[in-house]
Write an enzyme that holds these catalytic residues in place. Structure first.
Site, mmCIF file in Angstrom:
data_model
loop_
_atom_site.group_PDB
_atom_site.id
_atom_site.type_symbol
_atom_site.label_atom_id
_atom_site.label_comp_id
_atom_site.label_asym_id
_atom_site.label_seq_id
_atom_site.Cartn_x
_atom_site.Cartn_y
_atom_site.Cartn_z
ATOM 1 N N PHE A 102 0.826 -1.202 0.000
ATOM 2 C CA PHE A 102 0.000 0.000 0.000
ATOM 3 C C PHE A 102 0.866 1.259 0.000
ATOM 4 C CE2 PHE A 102 -2.860 -3.037 2.118
ATOM 5 C CZ PHE A 102 -4.071 -2.781 1.482
ATOM 6 N N ASP A 103 0.455 2.234 -0.782
ATOM 7 C CA ASP A 103 0.871 3.602 -0.522
ATOM 8 C C ASP A 103 0.218 4.012 0.798
ATOM 9 O OD1 ASP A 103 1.650 6.369 -0.943
ATOM 10 O OD2 ASP A 103 -0.406 6.720 -1.624
#
Length: 232
Positions: free
Chosen positions: A12-13
């Site tokens: 994930f960002d």
């Protein structure tokens, strides 16, 4: 085409994917700064952050020294007293992580994926290594993530291909076994360029557009990656 059965991890960002900047908390932070140092122009700290030449801390233990240098530089530039600089260092630097909030779909999705056997990681262009503090404050258990890599730790920023390859290597997985999720199209495209499946999260969409690899909510990932028997 994404082969979901081959996905072993989701990377994930952080900003605008799992977390957002809490404007109320940011305003409270600015008010705190103004009380300590009314001589500082509005948003002086934000401008100093944006123009900071580095180096950025690479480890959590380096952050106190970073904040001391940051506030000393800003304070001296505006003629602040040593006591004001010390107060900014101790009182403001220590609460920066409280300016983040979590999207409602973030924590449930993270918990469900981890419970379903999917490994988790964060790859962020955020400069400070204390990603765990921002997650914990926002209500996401940082222990659910195998790794959290920042641009300062890696020495490169997304969309540099080396960032994605480093994240996959840290998980000891090939890029093809990692699904990347980010809010920026250019970062998603860069992940795909190294063979890493990727989705863009766009919460302005009324519904998912899976054909274009765009999702409107993170919990879509639960349905895509987990068999019904393993979902919470």
């Amino acid at each position: 085409m994404i082969h979901f059965m081959e996905i072993k991890a989701v990377i994930f960002d952080r900003d605008h994917t799992l977390l957002y900047f809490d404007q109320a908390q940011l305003a409270a932070l600015e008010e705190n700064i103004a009380v300590i140092a009314p001589e500082l122009p509005p948003h002086a700290a934000v401008r100093a952050w944006s123009s900071w030449p580095g180096p950025w801390p690479q480890h959590r233990d380096d952050e106190p020294a970073f904040w001391a240098e940051f506030w000393a530089g800003l304070g001296h530039a505006h003629g602040l007293q040593p006591a004001q600089i010390l107060s900014l260092t101790n009182d403001v630097g220590a609460i920066y992580h409280t300016t983040f909030g979590a999207y409602p779909d973030a924590a449930p999705t993270v918990r469900a994926l981890r419970s379903g056997g999917i490994r988790l990681a964060i790859l962020t262009n955020y400069e400070l290594p204390s990603v765990d503090l921002t997650l914990a404050h926002a209500g996401i258990d940082p222990s659910l993530f195998d790794i959290a890599l920042t641009s300062a730790m890696l020495g490169v920023y997304k969309p540099d291909s080396r960032a994605y390859l480093a994240a996959a290597a840290a998980l000891d997985l090939p890029p093809s076994a990692c699904l990347f999720v980010d809010d920026l199209a250019e970062n998603v495209a860069a992940a795909r360029s190294v063979g890493m499946p990727a989705y863009q999260i766009d919460r302005s969409l009324p519904v998912d557009n899976l054909d274009a690899a765009r999702i409107s909510t993170l919990d879509t990932l639960i349905g895509l990656l987990l068999p019904p028997s393993t979902r919470d």
